[in-house]
Write an enzyme that holds these catalytic residues in place. Structure first.
Site, PDB file in Angstrom:
ATOM      1  N   ASN A 187      -4.948   3.921   5.857  1.00 47.59           N
ATOM      2  CA  ASN A 187      -4.718   2.483   5.791  1.00 47.59           C
ATOM      3  C   ASN A 187      -3.559   2.124   6.708  1.00 47.59           C
ATOM      4  OD1 ASN A 187      -4.894  -0.285   4.442  1.00 47.59           O
ATOM      5  ND2 ASN A 187      -2.721   0.214   4.227  1.00 47.59           N
ATOM      6  N   GLU A 188      -3.812   1.262   7.684  1.00 53.69           N
ATOM      7  CA  GLU A 188      -2.763   0.693   8.530  1.00 53.69           C
ATOM      8  C   GLU A 188      -1.798   1.740   9.077  1.00 53.69           C
ATOM      9  OE1 GLU A 188      -0.780  -2.589   6.655  1.00 53.69           O
ATOM     10  OE2 GLU A 188      -2.606  -3.781   6.545  1.00 53.69           O
ATOM     11  N   ARG A 226     -11.883  -1.169  -3.589  1.00 57.20           N
ATOM     12  CA  ARG A 226     -11.191  -0.307  -2.618  1.00 57.20           C
ATOM     13  C   ARG A 226      -9.873   0.153  -3.228  1.00 57.20           C
ATOM     14  NH1 ARG A 226      -7.338  -1.815   1.738  1.00 57.20           N
ATOM     15  NH2 ARG A 226      -7.299  -0.078   3.204  1.00 57.20           N
ATOM     16  N   TYR A 271      -3.802 -10.921   7.845  1.00 55.20           N
ATOM     17  CA  TYR A 271      -3.072 -11.909   7.039  1.00 55.20           C
ATOM     18  C   TYR A 271      -2.647 -13.130   7.845  1.00 55.20           C
ATOM     19  CZ  TYR A 271      -2.952  -8.351   3.435  1.00 55.20           C
ATOM     20  OH  TYR A 271      -3.335  -7.442   2.481  1.00 55.20           O
ATOM     21  N   HIS A 320      -2.755   5.739   1.771  1.00 58.24           N
ATOM     22  CA  HIS A 320      -2.139   4.412   1.806  1.00 58.24           C
ATOM     23  C   HIS A 320      -0.625   4.624   1.631  1.00 58.24           C
ATOM     24  CE1 HIS A 320      -3.128  -0.096   1.222  1.00 58.24           C
ATOM     25  NE2 HIS A 320      -1.812  -0.010   1.384  1.00 58.24           N
ATOM     26  N   GLU A 344      -8.806  -5.957   3.893  1.00 60.99           N
ATOM     27  CA  GLU A 344      -7.738  -6.699   3.206  1.00 60.99           C
ATOM     28  C   GLU A 344      -7.596  -8.080   3.814  1.00 60.99           C
ATOM     29  OE1 GLU A 344      -3.800  -4.933   2.961  1.00 60.99           O
ATOM     30  OE2 GLU A 344      -4.660  -2.992   2.440  1.00 60.99           O
ATOM     31  N   ASN A 389      -7.627  -5.253   8.414  1.00 57.56           N
ATOM     32  CA  ASN A 389      -6.783  -6.032   7.495  1.00 57.56           C
ATOM     33  C   ASN A 389      -6.163  -7.177   8.283  1.00 57.56           C
ATOM     34  OD1 ASN A 389      -7.342  -4.029   5.662  1.00 57.56           O
ATOM     35  ND2 ASN A 389      -5.263  -3.197   5.584  1.00 57.56           N
ATOM     36  N   GLU A 412       5.018  -4.712  -4.064  1.00 58.88           N
ATOM     37  CA  GLU A 412       4.820  -5.117  -2.666  1.00 58.88           C
ATOM     38  C   GLU A 412       5.865  -4.432  -1.766  1.00 58.88           C
ATOM     39  OE1 GLU A 412       2.450  -6.386  -0.927  1.00 58.88           O
ATOM     40  OE2 GLU A 412       3.640  -6.622   0.882  1.00 58.88           O
ATOM     41  N   TRP A 413       5.842  -3.115  -1.749  1.00 60.41           N
ATOM     42  CA  TRP A 413       6.656  -2.292  -0.849  1.00 60.41           C
ATOM     43  C   TRP A 413       8.131  -2.713  -0.871  1.00 60.41           C
ATOM     44  CZ3 TRP A 413       3.743   1.683  -0.675  1.00 60.41           C
ATOM     45  CH2 TRP A 413       2.361   1.541  -0.612  1.00 60.41           C
ATOM     46  N   GLN A 442       1.177   1.265  -5.289  1.00 56.73           N
ATOM     47  CA  GLN A 442       1.462  -0.115  -5.674  1.00 56.73           C
ATOM     48  C   GLN A 442       1.046  -0.444  -7.105  1.00 56.73           C
ATOM     49  OE1 GLN A 442      -0.294  -1.652  -1.702  1.00 56.73           O
ATOM     50  NE2 GLN A 442       1.344  -3.094  -2.143  1.00 56.73           N
TER      51      GLN A 442
HETATM   52  C1  PNW Z   1      -0.682  -4.471   3.916  1.00 58.74           C
HETATM   53  N1  PNW Z   1       3.551  -6.877   8.073  1.00 58.74           N
HETATM   54  O1  PNW Z   1       0.576  -4.213   4.387  1.00 58.74           O
HETATM   55  C2  PNW Z   1      -0.918  -3.283   3.031  1.00 58.74           C
HETATM   56  O2  PNW Z   1      -2.078  -2.557   3.344  1.00 58.74           O
HETATM   57  C3  PNW Z   1      -0.812  -3.583   1.575  1.00 58.74           C
HETATM   58  O3  PNW Z   1      -0.459  -2.419   0.905  1.00 58.74           O
HETATM   59  C4  PNW Z   1       0.181  -4.710   1.355  1.00 58.74           C
HETATM   60  O4  PNW Z   1       0.477  -4.916   0.012  1.00 58.74           O
HETATM   61  C5  PNW Z   1      -0.415  -5.944   1.982  1.00 58.74           C
HETATM   62  O5  PNW Z   1      -0.724  -5.739   3.345  1.00 58.74           O
HETATM   63  C6  PNW Z   1       0.464  -7.182   1.866  1.00 58.74           C
HETATM   64  O6  PNW Z   1       1.668  -6.993   2.564  1.00 58.74           O
HETATM   65  C7  PNW Z   1       1.248  -4.941   5.315  1.00 58.74           C
HETATM   66  O7  PNW Z   1       4.760  -6.577   8.104  1.00 58.74           O
HETATM   67  C8  PNW Z   1       2.609  -4.727   5.369  1.00 58.74           C
HETATM   68  O8  PNW Z   1       3.047  -7.771   8.777  1.00 58.74           O
HETATM   69  C9  PNW Z   1       3.365  -5.355   6.286  1.00 58.74           C
HETATM   70  C10 PNW Z   1       2.749  -6.218   7.141  1.00 58.74           C
HETATM   71  C11 PNW Z   1       1.389  -6.463   7.117  1.00 58.74           C
HETATM   72  C12 PNW Z   1       0.632  -5.819   6.174  1.00 58.74           C
END
Ligand code: PNW
Length: 475
Positions: free
Chosen positions: A162-163, A74, A295, A118, A375, A293, A429-430, A17
């Site tokens: 990671n995840e 990190r 969100y 990652h 995260e 992590n 962001e992917w 990233q």
């Molecule tokens: C995480 N979802 O990814 C990753 O660890 C990071 O690299 C990324 O930039 C960050 O969260 C923000 O997206 C996610 O689809 C990717 O819910 C997708 C999801 C959640 C986290």
């Protein structure tokens, strides 16, 4: 609201990233290079070729971290940078980059926290089957040993994966992440081989690192909530908890794969053939810390009586990206709802109570296991104003309220050792490319100029005072 005196305040990034320098010093393509260069896979065809050019600007970036007063950073190590084919000898120039980064961090008094994976699998290994084959887990163990030998005298905190949920289920199930494959059985096989890779890496790290090293894995645990208390909705939540969370916490922390997960997916994979004798013991090797992590919470229900969801329909309000292929093998008939709360630029609902509930649930289930929030953060539509500033009050509010949730969980007995803001910098962001900004520091991609946002200043004050102001709205 003061935090424990040893609380590790940090920020997080990931190699693909931010680094750029995709073809420098012997690095070969990872699955994310291939995926992002495939038309239609990322927003406007964005790639990580240059990203934030951190590979060349890491000294400036560490200086920014020091300015923010961060106690920890990190980052992830790019596997194809240090072991280009995913097999065989390491490339010293690749390792030298991480040696220099770690030296710079230590000189600034910042604790390095290294993640081995990652999401950037060497493309060569994907060509041999990627995470759907067992051999990839064996290769990962060897790579872990290489990284530990190179950096183990300086890096104390290590994270294997990671995840892995995203790697397995977005990578091989829904196909919205690299390598973009869409087979539910392959996604489950990938999950097992990622678990096995974690176990092999724990063994390699224990063998190579000093006894006081801290070994962890980071999971994006889903805080799953049922829309109603009806038996059907509760069962939908149980299913998503199984294939979202317990597929990892089961073997890593609880001795093996849960029976209900095996039953829900028995028509897809032969678990007795996939999981070989001894695998669960390897995967269950003790870890020192669990990284979480978080969100946004996940709200689910069963479909209405007699309703059959078409492909892509179930995912409509799923936060994991639009696809006609579900990332939930065996539980494709679960309906996702947008949880209540304001939305971020990712369309993720803001709900700090999800973080509180997640931490307290995990703490109760695994007493004595130290936790780290590896995260948490939010994307908003940040812009530079005429004065050259980036004012992001909504991000400050997001972080403030989530930190209040962490504080409350600690007060209620949870052992949370640190918090890492996602992310230090705006970055790739992917599948959303550069269209979503999570950074505390704004990046002008045309010039690579870094501008600390108002939230960065706020976070710096928080780190310095080791406390946050009281919040009005309880989490
Ligand atoms: C995480 N979802 O990814 C990753 O660890 C990071 O690299 C990324 O930039 C960050 O969260 C923000 O997206 C996610 O689809 C990717 O819910 C997708 C999801 C959640 C986290």
């Amino acid at each position: 609201m003061t935090f424990p005196s040893t609380f590790l305040w940090g920020s997080a990034t990931a190699a693909y990233q931010i680094e750029g320098a995709a073809a420098e010093d012997g690095r070969t393509p990872s699955i994310w290079d291939t995926f992002s260069h495939t038309p239609g896979k990322t927003y406007q065809g964005d790639t990580g070729d240059v990203a934030t050019d951190h590979y060349h600007r890491f000294r400036e970036d560490v200086a920014l971290m020091a300015e923010l007063g961060l106690k920890a950073y990190r980052f992830s190590i790019s596997w194809p940078r240090v072991q280009p084919t995913g097999r065989g000898p390491a490339v010293e120039r690749g390792l030298d980059f991480y040696r220099a980064l770690v030296d710079e961090l230590l000189a600034a008094g910042i604790e390095p926290v290294a993640t081995l994976y990652h999401w950037d699998l060497p493309q060569d290994l994907e060509d041999l089957g990627g995470w759907t084959v067992r051999e990839t887990a064996e290769r990962f163990g060897e790579y872990a040993a290489i990284a530990a030998r190179a950096l183990g005298d300086k890096v104390k905190f290590w994270t294997t994966l990671n995840e892995p949920w995203c790697s397995a289920f977005l990578g091989y199930g829904s196909g919205v992440h690299a390598p973009g494959r869409t087979d539910p059985a392959d996604a489950l096989r990938a999950a097992h081989h990622l678990n096995l890779a974690h176990g092999r890496a724990v063994a390699a790290l224990r063998a190579e690192l000093p006894a006081d090293a801290k070994v962890s894995v980071t999971l994006n645990l889903h805080q799953v909530r049922a829309l109603t208390a009806s038996p059907a909705d509760l069962d939908a939540a149980r299913r998503i908890d199984a294939v979202g969370n317990r597929v990892f916490t089961g073997p890593i922390l609880e001795g093996g794969y849960p029976a209900d997960l095996r039953a829900d997916t028995a028509h897809l994979v032969d678990w007795d053939a996939l999981v070989q004798p001894g695998d669960e013991a390897v995967i269950g090797a003790p870890i020192d810390v669990l990284g979480i992590n978080y969100y946004s919470p996940t709200l689910v229900s069963a479909p209405a009586e007699g309703e059959e969801l078409a492909p892509g329909e179930a995912a409509r309000n799923d936060a994991h990206g639009a696809s006609d292929h579900s990332p939930w093998p065996g539980s494709e008939q679960v309906v996702f709802h947008l949880p209540p709360g304001e939305l971020t630029a990712m369309n993720w609902a803001i709900d700090p109570s999800g973080l509180y509930d997640l931490i307290t649930d995990v703490s109760r289930r695994h007493p004595g296991l130290p936790l780290m929030i590896t995260e948490n953060g939010a994307a908003f539509e940040d812009t530079v104003n005429a004065e050259g500033e980036v004012l992001d009050p909504r991000r400050i509010d997001y972080v403030h309220r989530h930190l209040a949730a962490v504080h409350r969980a600690i007060a209620d007995g949870a052992d949370v050792r640190g918090y890492f803001l996602w992310s230090l910098l705006d970055n790739f962001e992917w599948s959303y490319g550069y269209s979503r900004r999570f950074g505390a520091v704004y990046v002008d991609y045309a010039t690579q100029l870094r501008i600390p946002k108002a939230s960065a200043r706020w976070y710096a004050r928080t780190v310095r005072s080791n406390s946050i102001p009281q919040v009005d709205s309880p989490s």
